[in-house]
Design an enzyme around this catalytic site. Structure first.
Site, PDB file in Angstrom:
ATOM      1  N   SER A 191       0.805  -1.219   0.000  1.00  0.00           N
ATOM      2  CA  SER A 191       0.000   0.000   0.000  1.00  0.00           C
ATOM      3  C   SER A 191       0.836   1.267   0.000  1.00  0.00           C
ATOM      4  O   SER A 191       0.507   2.238  -0.690  1.00  0.00           O
ATOM      5  CB  SER A 191      -0.930   0.000   1.211  1.00  0.00           C
ATOM      6  OG  SER A 191      -1.728  -1.163   1.232  1.00  0.00           O
ATOM      7  N   HIS A 235       1.474   4.713   4.982  1.00  0.00           N
ATOM      8  CA  HIS A 235       0.646   5.289   3.925  1.00  0.00           C
ATOM      9  C   HIS A 235       0.907   6.785   3.762  1.00  0.00           C
ATOM     10  O   HIS A 235       1.038   7.288   2.640  1.00  0.00           O
ATOM     11  CB  HIS A 235      -0.832   5.064   4.241  1.00  0.00           C
ATOM     12  CG  HIS A 235      -1.265   3.648   4.086  1.00  0.00           C
ATOM     13  ND1 HIS A 235      -2.593   3.262   4.128  1.00  0.00           N
ATOM     14  CD2 HIS A 235      -0.561   2.503   3.893  1.00  0.00           C
ATOM     15  CE1 HIS A 235      -2.682   1.965   3.959  1.00  0.00           C
ATOM     16  NE2 HIS A 235      -1.459   1.480   3.827  1.00  0.00           N
TER      17      HIS A 235
END
Length: 369
Positions: free
Chosen positions: A272, A330
Site C-alpha cells: 500500500s 501510507h
C-alpha cells in the site's frame, strides 16, 4: 510463561503460537526475534549465540520473544497483533542501520534503472542503424497459437502496465508462500517489517511484496494497475520501477519511526505505501483528473481533492493511533510521491548523466561491441 516457542501455525484468520508440546505440522522455532533462556534453564530456550557457546547477550541487544501472533480481521484489513514474553523497548538509534540501508538501496535502484535505460536506448539505436531484422536473429519464435496470443497481448501492453504485471506476479508468489506451513517462520521474519525484529533492513523491501489477506492483495494490485499506465508514460518504466521500490523502503522506515515513537511493535506488510507513492505522483502531476472509487462508481472527484483527503485521513490515523492500516507508512508513501513529482524527479533522475556517460565509456560504442 515458558521462554520457548514451540510451534507457529498459520490459519486463514490467525497465527497461533503455542508452547510446551509438539503437534502435527511441526515447524522450527520462530527465529524472527532472539530468545532468552527458558525459565526452567533448559538449553532449548537459549539464544542462537548461547548455543554456540558465546554466552548470553547483553540486555541492550536482547529482543523479547513473541508468544502469540494473529491477524486481526475485525479491526484491521491486515494487522498482525503480537504479544511478547516481556516488555519490549526499541531505541531510536536502532534506526541508523535501516536509514543507511534506505539511502544505499535508493542509490543502487536508481543506478540500476539508469543502466537499464541506457541498454534500452542502445538496443533501439542498434536496431535503427542495422535494421530491425538484425534483432530477429536473437528472437525465438513462439510456437503454438496460445503462446502467440499471449505474446501479442504482452506486446500490446504499455511499459507501465508491464512493470505493474511483474510486480503483481511477485506479490502473488509471496501471497501463495504464506499458505505453505514450512515457509511460515521465514515469512514472518523476512516479509513483515518490525523495528523490534532481528531482521530489520531487507524486510523494509520484502514486506512491500507481502500480503496475507486476499482482499488486501486484490485491492492493492487493482489500484497499481489503474495508475501504472499513467506513471509509466510520465516517468518511463525504468524510473517508475526505481521510484516504486525506493519509496516503499522509505515508507517502511517511516513506519519504523512511528512504531518506536508510540511503542507498538506490530509487524506490517503490504504494497500500500509504495502504491500510495505512485498515486501521489500521478495526482500531483494531474490534479484535475477525475477519479472514482471502485465500490462507488457513481461518485467522482478530482485527483487533487482525493490526494488531500487521503493525507488528512492518514494524518488523523497517525495522530489518533488507529490500527486499521499502517497509517504512518501510507502517509509517508503519498508524501514521498508528492515530493518526487515536484522535486525528486529533477534531483535524482535529472542527475543521472554522469553515470550514463561512465557506463557508455565502459561498454564502448555499439560498433565496438
Amino acid at each position: 510463561m515458558p521462554g520457548i516457542l514451540s510451534r507457529v501455525l498459520l490459519k486463514p484468520s490467525n497465527i497461533n503460537v503455542t508452547s510446551g508440546t509438539w503437534k502435527r505440522n511441526r515447524l522450527q522455532p520462530f527465529r524472527a526475534f532472539q530468545r532468552k533462556r527458558d525459565d526452567t534453564g533448559r538449553g532449548k530456550g537459549f539464544t542462537p549465540r548461547d548455543k554456540v557457546g558465546m554466552g548470553e547477550m547483553t540486555d541492550r541487544k536482547k529482543q523479547a520473544e513473541i508468544v502469540k501472533a494473529k491477524f486481526n480481521k475485525k479491526d484491521s484489513l491486515e494487522h498482525i497483533e503480537v504479544e511478547y514474553a516481556e516488555q519490549v523497548t526499541v531505541p531510536f538509534r536502532r534506526l541508523i542501520r535501516p536509514f543507511f540501508f534506505a539511502v544505499g538501496f535508493t542509490g543502487c535502484t536508481f543506478g540500476a534503472a539508469t543502466i537499464w535505460q541506457y541498454e534500452e536506448m542502445r538496443r533501439s539505436l542498434f536496431n535503427r542503424v542495422f535494421g530491425s531484422s538484425s534483432s530477429d536473429l536473437f528472437t525465438v519464435p513462439k510456437f503454438g497459437s496460445f503462446r502467440q496470443k499471449v505474446n501479442k497481448w504482452w506486446n500490446q501492453l504499455s511499459d507501465g502496465r508491464k512493470v505493474a504485471l511483474a510486480i503483481t506476479a511477485a506479490n502473488v508468489m509471496v501471497f501463495l508462500a504464506w499458505r505453505v506451513p514450512a515457509f511460515q517462520n521465514t515469512m514472518l521474519k523476512w516479509f513483515t517489517s518490525n523495528p523490534a525484529s532481528k531482521a530489520i533492513c531487507w524486510p523494509m523491501l520484502f514486506s512491500t511484496f507481502s500480503h496475507y489477506s486476499l482482499w488486501h492483495i486484490l485491492i492493492n494490485m487493482y489500484v497499481l494497475w489503474s495508475f501504472a499506465d499513467t506513471a509509466g508514460k510520465l516517468f518511463g518504466k525504468e524510473q517508475f520501477l526505481a521510484m516504486y521500490l525506493s519509496t516503499g523502503v522509505w515508507a517502511s522506515l517511516a513506519s519504523y519511526v512511528n512504531k518506536i515513537a508510540i511503542g507498538r511493535y506490530n509487524p506490517s506488510l503490504g504494497a500500500s505505501a509504495a502504491i500510495m507513492a505512485v498515486l501521489g505522483t500521478v495526482c500531483t502531476k494531474f490534479p484535475d483528473s477525475q477519479l472514482q472509487i471502485i465500490f462507488l462508481p457513481f461518485f467522482s472527484f478530482s485527483a487533487g481533492t482525493g490526494m488531500m483527503a487521503i493525507v488528512g485521513i492518514e494524518t488523523a490515523g497517525v495522530l489518533l493511533r488507529w490500527t486499521f492500516f499502517d497509517h504512518a507508512g501510507h502517509l509517508a508513501g503519498i508524501l514521498l510521491g508528492w515530493y518526487y513529482a515536484n522535486y525528486g524527479h529533477k534531483q535524482i533522475w535529472g542527475n543521472r548523466e554522469p553515470l550514463m556517460r561512465f557506463w557508455h565509456k565502459l561498454r564502448g560504442s555499439p560498433k565496438e561491441s
